[in-house]
Design an enzyme around this catalytic site. Structure first.
Site, mmCIF file in Angstrom:
data_model
loop_
_atom_site.group_PDB
_atom_site.id
_atom_site.type_symbol
_atom_site.label_atom_id
_atom_site.label_comp_id
_atom_site.label_asym_id
_atom_site.label_seq_id
_atom_site.Cartn_x
_atom_site.Cartn_y
_atom_site.Cartn_z
ATOM 1 N N ASN A 294 39.802 1.435 -34.343
ATOM 2 C CA ASN A 294 41.171 0.876 -34.240
ATOM 3 C C ASN A 294 41.888 2.460 -33.384
ATOM 4 O O ASN A 294 42.366 3.061 -34.309
ATOM 5 C CB ASN A 294 41.986 0.443 -35.250
ATOM 6 C CG ASN A 294 43.572 0.148 -35.073
ATOM 7 O OD1 ASN A 294 44.176 0.215 -34.003
ATOM 8 N ND2 ASN A 294 44.069 -0.023 -36.280
ATOM 9 N N TRP A 295 42.369 2.470 -32.249
ATOM 10 C CA TRP A 295 42.911 3.470 -31.645
ATOM 11 C C TRP A 295 44.343 3.356 -32.014
ATOM 12 O O TRP A 295 44.991 4.704 -31.761
ATOM 13 C CB TRP A 295 42.680 3.747 -30.270
ATOM 14 C CG TRP A 295 41.266 4.099 -29.836
ATOM 15 C CD1 TRP A 295 40.064 3.683 -30.630
ATOM 16 C CD2 TRP A 295 40.794 4.115 -28.468
ATOM 17 N NE1 TRP A 295 39.092 3.857 -29.895
ATOM 18 C CE2 TRP A 295 39.384 4.436 -28.330
ATOM 19 C CE3 TRP A 295 41.496 4.480 -27.289
ATOM 20 C CZ2 TRP A 295 38.492 4.485 -27.290
ATOM 21 C CZ3 TRP A 295 40.521 4.638 -25.985
ATOM 22 C CH2 TRP A 295 39.233 4.621 -26.005
ATOM 23 N N LYS A 296 44.776 2.526 -32.307
ATOM 24 C CA LYS A 296 46.241 2.485 -32.545
ATOM 25 C C LYS A 296 47.040 3.007 -31.472
ATOM 26 O O LYS A 296 46.683 2.833 -30.372
ATOM 27 C CB LYS A 296 46.694 3.422 -33.734
ATOM 28 C CG LYS A 296 46.003 3.071 -35.147
ATOM 29 C CD LYS A 296 46.420 3.426 -36.243
ATOM 30 C CE LYS A 296 45.369 3.124 -37.477
ATOM 31 N NZ LYS A 296 45.951 3.438 -38.789
ATOM 32 N N HIS B 209 47.154 -6.409 -39.280
ATOM 33 C CA HIS B 209 46.957 -5.157 -39.583
ATOM 34 C C HIS B 209 48.197 -4.584 -40.566
ATOM 35 O O HIS B 209 49.415 -5.114 -40.219
ATOM 36 C CB HIS B 209 46.925 -4.200 -38.466
ATOM 37 C CG HIS B 209 46.518 -2.694 -38.694
ATOM 38 N ND1 HIS B 209 47.414 -1.804 -39.434
ATOM 39 C CD2 HIS B 209 45.381 -2.104 -38.882
ATOM 40 C CE1 HIS B 209 46.775 -0.649 -39.750
ATOM 41 N NE2 HIS B 209 45.329 -0.779 -39.382
ATOM 42 N N GLU C 299 50.171 -2.385 -40.653
ATOM 43 C CA GLU C 299 51.157 -1.691 -39.954
ATOM 44 C C GLU C 299 52.096 -2.732 -39.224
ATOM 45 O O GLU C 299 53.054 -2.502 -39.148
ATOM 46 C CB GLU C 299 50.744 -0.376 -38.905
ATOM 47 C CG GLU C 299 50.165 0.613 -39.715
ATOM 48 C CD GLU C 299 48.910 1.527 -39.124
ATOM 49 O OE1 GLU C 299 48.952 1.163 -37.808
ATOM 50 O OE2 GLU C 299 48.485 2.439 -39.578
ATOM 51 N N GLU D 259 41.482 -3.755 -46.009
ATOM 52 C CA GLU D 259 42.055 -2.525 -45.834
ATOM 53 C C GLU D 259 43.067 -2.079 -46.937
ATOM 54 O O GLU D 259 44.265 -2.597 -46.796
ATOM 55 C CB GLU D 259 42.616 -2.442 -44.457
ATOM 56 C CG GLU D 259 41.694 -2.561 -43.243
ATOM 57 C CD GLU D 259 42.076 -1.673 -41.930
ATOM 58 O OE1 GLU D 259 41.447 -0.942 -41.634
ATOM 59 O OE2 GLU D 259 43.398 -2.116 -41.585
ATOM 60 N N GLY E 142 44.956 5.882 -43.252
ATOM 61 C CA GLY E 142 45.573 7.129 -42.653
ATOM 62 C C GLY E 142 45.974 8.078 -43.747
ATOM 63 O O GLY E 142 46.719 9.157 -43.448
ATOM 64 N N SER F 127 40.689 5.458 -44.284
ATOM 65 C CA SER F 127 40.173 6.779 -44.266
ATOM 66 C C SER F 127 38.587 6.580 -44.452
ATOM 67 O O SER F 127 38.175 7.586 -45.187
ATOM 68 C CB SER F 127 40.843 7.468 -45.356
ATOM 69 O OG SER F 127 42.222 7.290 -45.381
ATOM 70 N N GLY G 48 40.246 3.990 -38.225
ATOM 71 C CA GLY G 48 41.535 4.450 -37.469
ATOM 72 C C GLY G 48 41.203 5.840 -37.100
ATOM 73 O O GLY G 48 40.497 6.099 -35.761
ATOM 74 N N GLY G 49 41.573 6.787 -37.578
ATOM 75 C CA GLY G 49 41.714 8.209 -37.068
ATOM 76 C C GLY G 49 40.242 8.542 -36.630
ATOM 77 O O GLY G 49 40.248 9.441 -35.720
HETATM 78 C C1 PEP Z 1 43.134 1.141 -39.691
HETATM 79 O O1 PEP Z 1 44.346 1.640 -39.172
HETATM 80 O O2 PEP Z 1 42.564 -0.028 -39.570
HETATM 81 C C2 PEP Z 1 42.452 2.535 -40.586
HETATM 82 C C3 PEP Z 1 41.379 1.996 -41.336
HETATM 83 O O3 PEP Z 1 42.808 3.830 -40.349
HETATM 84 P P1 PEP Z 1 42.340 5.076 -41.023
HETATM 85 O O4 PEP Z 1 40.611 4.916 -40.902
HETATM 86 O O5 PEP Z 1 42.933 6.144 -40.288
HETATM 87 O O6 PEP Z 1 42.769 5.057 -42.369
#
Ligand code: PEP
Length: 254
Positions: free
Chosen positions: A9-11, A96, A98, A168, A174, A214, A235-236
Site C-alpha cells: 500500500n503506497w498510500k 483502511h 486511515e 491491521e 506506521g 509495521s 505500508g511504509g
Molecule cells: C498500511 O497502511 O496498511 C500499513 C500496514 O502500513 P505500515 O506497514 O506502514 O504500518
C-alpha cells in the site's frame, strides 16, 4: 489451499517519476527472485496505469487504495469500480483505518464499496482492526467482530469467497509497533471462528487473512510463519524495493 499474498500500500507517496522508478526496480527484482507469493502493488490512482501496463509480465497484480461507494455519475472526485476494472486493476483496498478515520468511512459506506468491488470483479482487501484504547479496554475482538460482520457478512458464500481480509491493528500502522506474532495469530484465528459461524468451517479455512501494521523485513518471517497468517498488507516498507522484496521472499518461504 491458501497461497501467501503480499500487498504493498503506497498510500499518498511518490512523484510520478519516483513511482515509475519503483515499478521498474520491482519488475527487475521480482523477475530475478521470482517469489512464489502473490504480489500486489497498490499505487495512488494517477499511477495505476503505469503499473497495469506491466501486468502481463505476471510478476505482480495491481490494486487501488480505495473505490467509490457509488456506481457512476455526478460524484465529483470519485473513482468507480468499473473504471478500475476497465484499466485491468484486480484488487482494491477497502476500509483502511486511515479512510475510516480521516474520511469518516462508516460500516454502511464500506458495505456499499465491497458490493461495488464484487459487482465489477475486483477483489476487495477488506481491512479491520482495533485502536490502542480499544485493545487496552479489552474490546479488540468486539471491534473486529463488528467490522467483519457489518462489512462482509451480508455476502453469500460465493461472494465471500472472493474477499481477502487484512487484520491491521490501528496502533501498529506506521508506528513501528508491530503486533506480536501471537497477538496477530490470535486475532486471525478469531476472525476464522466468526467466518465459520456465519458460513462454515470450509469457508473459514479457505479465507485469505493478511496481517498489516509495521511489517518489515525483520519481523515478516515470524509473522508469516504463524498458523492462519496468509501474508501481509505492507505500508511504509512497500516503498523500498529491497525491503518489499525481502518481505515477498519471506512470505514465499513458508
Ligand atoms: C498500511 O497502511 O496498511 C500499513 C500496514 O502500513 P505500515 O506497514 O506502514 O504500518
Amino acid at each position: 489451499m491458501r497461497r501467501k499474498i503480499v500487498a504493498g500500500n503506497w498510500k499518498m507517496n511518490l512523484s510520478f517519476t519516483d513511482a515509475e522508478d519503483l515499478i521498474n526496480d520491482l519488475l527487475d527484482t521480482l523477475d530475478e527472485e521470482k517469489p512464489t507469493a502473490e504480489v500486489i502493488i497498490c499505487p495512488p490512482y494517477p499511477y495505476l496505469e503505469l503499473a497495469t501496463d506491466y501486468m502481463e509480465e505476471n510478476l505482480f497484480k495491481v490494486g487501488a487504495q480505495n473505490i467509490s461507494s457509488f456506481g457512476a455519475g455526478a460524484y465529483t472526485g470519485e473513482v468507480s469500480a468499473s473504471m478500475l476494472k476497465s484499466m485491468d486493476v484486480t484488487h482494491c483496498i477497502i476500509g483502511h483505518s486511515e479512510r475510516r478515520k480521516y474520511f469518516n468511512e462508516d460500516d454502511k459506506m464500506l458495505t456499499a464499496k465491497v458490493n461495488q468491488a464484487l459487482a465489477h470483479q475486483l477483489t476487495p482487501i477488506f481491512c479491520v482492526g482495533e485502536s490502542l484504547p480499544e485493545r487496552e479496554a479489552g474490546k479488540d475482538k468486539e471491534v473486529v467482530r463488528r467490522q467483519v460482520r457489518h462489512g462482509l457478512f451480508h455476502l453469500d458464500t460465493v461472494e465471500f469467497a472472493r474477499v481477502v481480509i487484512a487484520y491491521e491493528p490501528v496502533w501498529a500502522i506506521g508506528t513501528g509497533m508491530t503486533a506480536t506474532p501471537e497477538q496477530a495469530k490470535d486475532m486471525h484465528a478469531y476472525i476464522r471462528t466468526l467466518i465459520a459461524e456465519r458460513y462454515d468451517e470450509k469457508v473459514a479455512e479457505e479465507t485469505m487473512i493478511l496481517y498489516g501494521g509495521s511489517c518489515n523485513s525483520e519481523n515478516a518471517a515470524d509473522l508469516f510463519s504463524q498458523e492462519g497468517i496468509d501474508g501481509g498488507l505492507i505500508g511504509g516498507a512497500s516503498l523500498k524495493v529491497d525491503e518489499f522484496i525481502s518481505i515477498c521472499k519471506q512470505a514465499s518461504a513458508k
